[in-house]
Design an enzyme around this catalytic site. Sequence first.
Site, mmCIF file in Angstrom:
data_model
loop_
_atom_site.group_PDB
_atom_site.id
_atom_site.type_symbol
_atom_site.label_atom_id
_atom_site.label_comp_id
_atom_site.label_asym_id
_atom_site.label_seq_id
_atom_site.Cartn_x
_atom_site.Cartn_y
_atom_site.Cartn_z
ATOM 1 N N ASN A 127 64.630 46.048 31.257
ATOM 2 C CA ASN A 127 63.633 46.686 30.407
ATOM 3 C C ASN A 127 62.627 45.696 29.818
ATOM 4 O O ASN A 127 61.577 46.107 29.328
ATOM 5 C CB ASN A 127 64.317 47.498 29.300
ATOM 6 C CG ASN A 127 64.970 48.758 29.866
ATOM 7 O OD1 ASN A 127 64.727 49.124 31.018
ATOM 8 N ND2 ASN A 127 65.812 49.404 29.077
ATOM 9 N N ARG B 128 68.428 50.172 41.051
ATOM 10 C CA ARG B 128 67.241 50.011 40.204
ATOM 11 C C ARG B 128 67.500 49.037 39.062
ATOM 12 O O ARG B 128 66.556 48.451 38.527
ATOM 13 C CB ARG B 128 66.829 51.362 39.599
ATOM 14 C CG ARG B 128 66.233 52.320 40.600
ATOM 15 C CD ARG B 128 65.700 53.559 39.905
ATOM 16 N NE ARG B 128 65.083 53.171 38.658
ATOM 17 C CZ ARG B 128 65.401 53.674 37.470
ATOM 18 N NH1 ARG B 128 66.284 54.606 37.357
ATOM 19 N NH2 ARG B 128 64.799 53.226 36.384
HETATM 20 C C1 UD1 Z 1 63.332 53.165 27.150
HETATM 21 C C2 UD1 Z 1 64.269 52.571 28.193
HETATM 22 C C3 UD1 Z 1 65.404 53.544 28.495
HETATM 23 C C4 UD1 Z 1 66.136 53.910 27.193
HETATM 24 C C5 UD1 Z 1 65.143 54.364 26.127
HETATM 25 C C6 UD1 Z 1 65.800 54.533 24.758
HETATM 26 C C7 UD1 Z 1 62.719 51.203 29.444
HETATM 27 C C8 UD1 Z 1 61.996 50.980 30.722
HETATM 28 N N1 UD1 Z 1 63.485 52.313 29.382
HETATM 29 O O1 UD1 Z 1 62.834 54.389 27.680
HETATM 30 O O2 UD1 Z 1 66.282 52.921 29.399
HETATM 31 O O3 UD1 Z 1 67.040 54.952 27.441
HETATM 32 O O4 UD1 Z 1 64.085 53.398 25.954
HETATM 33 O O5 UD1 Z 1 66.393 53.345 24.347
HETATM 34 O O6 UD1 Z 1 62.634 50.398 28.529
HETATM 35 N N2 UD1 Z 1 59.376 60.180 22.825
HETATM 36 C C9 UD1 Z 1 58.439 61.087 22.393
HETATM 37 N N3 UD1 Z 1 57.124 60.859 22.721
HETATM 38 C C10 UD1 Z 1 56.726 59.769 23.440
HETATM 39 C C11 UD1 Z 1 57.714 58.842 23.858
HETATM 40 C C12 UD1 Z 1 59.029 59.085 23.539
HETATM 41 O O7 UD1 Z 1 58.759 62.075 21.749
HETATM 42 O O8 UD1 Z 1 55.522 59.618 23.690
HETATM 43 C C13 UD1 Z 1 60.812 60.422 22.489
HETATM 44 C C14 UD1 Z 1 61.669 60.614 23.739
HETATM 45 O O9 UD1 Z 1 61.645 61.951 24.193
HETATM 46 C C15 UD1 Z 1 63.030 60.179 23.275
HETATM 47 C C16 UD1 Z 1 62.718 59.073 22.270
HETATM 48 O O10 UD1 Z 1 61.337 59.248 21.897
HETATM 49 O O11 UD1 Z 1 63.682 61.216 22.632
HETATM 50 C C17 UD1 Z 1 62.920 57.662 22.766
HETATM 51 O O12 UD1 Z 1 62.177 57.462 23.950
HETATM 52 P P1 UD1 Z 1 61.607 56.025 24.341
HETATM 53 O O13 UD1 Z 1 62.134 54.998 23.412
HETATM 54 O O14 UD1 Z 1 60.122 56.157 24.481
HETATM 55 O O15 UD1 Z 1 62.226 55.795 25.773
HETATM 56 P P2 UD1 Z 1 61.559 55.076 27.016
HETATM 57 O O16 UD1 Z 1 60.627 54.025 26.567
HETATM 58 O O17 UD1 Z 1 61.082 56.100 27.993
#
Ligand code: UD1
Length: 430
Positions: A23, A397
Amino acid sequence: MEKIVINGSNPLKGEVEISGAKNAVVAILPATILAQDVCRIENIPDISDVTMMIKILSQLGAQIKMINRSTLEIDTRGINSFIVPHELTKHLRASYYFLGALLGRYSRAKVSMPGGCCFGVRPIDLHLRGFELLGSKISIDNAMINASADKLVGSAIYMDNVSVGATVNVMLAAVKAKGLTVIENAAREPHIVDLANFLNSMGADVRGAGTDVIKIRGVDKLHGCTYSIIPDQIEAGTYMVAAAATKGDVLIKNVIPKHLESITKKLIDCGVEVEEFDEAVRVRCDKRPEKCNIKTMPHPGFPTDMQPQMTVLLALADGTSIVSESVWDNRFKYIDQLIRMGANISVEGKVAIVQGVEALKGAPVGADDLRAGAAMLIAGFAAQGQTVIENLSHIDRGYERFVEKFTALGGDIQRVNFPDEGESEAESAG
Ligand code: UD1
């Protein structure tokens, strides 16, 4: 179709070396675009997400030289496009970091929506709102996200939800924006700190990473640098749990023990012995684990990416444990596979009630996503008999040379080609 065949019930014993953090590297590789120069990145894991990232960088015009197995030299001076099409983004979620990086360099980016979701709705509203607050216009046409600004200008950005991805993307877009950007309620994961350290090594002015307020003062120009990626917290945690679940004794090397604290704490609660060294942890277990409750949270809480692996350990524990998933809506799909192996688990919404059983039994199972795949590996090693795991592309991956690493620990694991079956395509996220 390639599958993993594991003959279980062997305690895993010995030493394993942890690779660079997936990540972190998936944020740092796109960030090299901002340098317009040559960056040498060390400790890069050999995983398929990295292969895809390199493919995207090359297609944009970057020159990439392999120095050795884990070091790449990336020259982003020749990048001549700000467009990343669907064929390149469909396989990995983190492809959306090209939005922030290209926007930061060109004030323009056109990137197709990232790969499909595995554990519920994965919105990107916070990323896009962050870009808008920096002065970018956003439109989405035919699943292509189009971001463009006359000039990016620093801004105060409050994240309604703690989001790793949105924090990274705003950092990438803001490092060369004019003036000060303040991200409040920022994610605090180790990979956020690693990205900030990398950006600062290129001449950026990013402060506060690792806290929930990150301040970024825009600079006109960045430059190349040499940088080494941090060790992978989740890969390390996976080997820690594998050692415990097989009643083994494993020294896990090249780790930052501080990053593993929440995992260490839960293992100790389960009665597992964890000994910390400067850059290693030793995990030993010679009895049935005890029950314990887990609630996933953003860092420094217990990581959602360790929830499936830890649930395998609790499936074998003495007593009933409660696992609450508070980050993702739908991250218990893999539990059906554990039930096929004899686990006694019921799921109610975002809570799993895990009644420990004395033993799991090998079965044919699938790796539904990356960490579900890691859970199946651990279950396979802990179970009696043979486990066959399919959909390996998910595991590839994020886990470098896992067959080799588990074999060195005494695991009976083989990658076997079953030629009669068709290949299933992995469209995943992580
Ligand atoms: C990253 C990690 C993933 C991990 C996750 C949480 C990477 C490449 N992937 O995913 O492995 O499971 O962090 O630790 O680093 N959300 C919103 N709006 C947004 C973005 C997110 O509501 O625009 C919500 C999501 O639905 C979720 C939460 O925020 O419930 C956390 O998501 P996020 O931290 O953004 O996860 P990723 O960055 O996709």
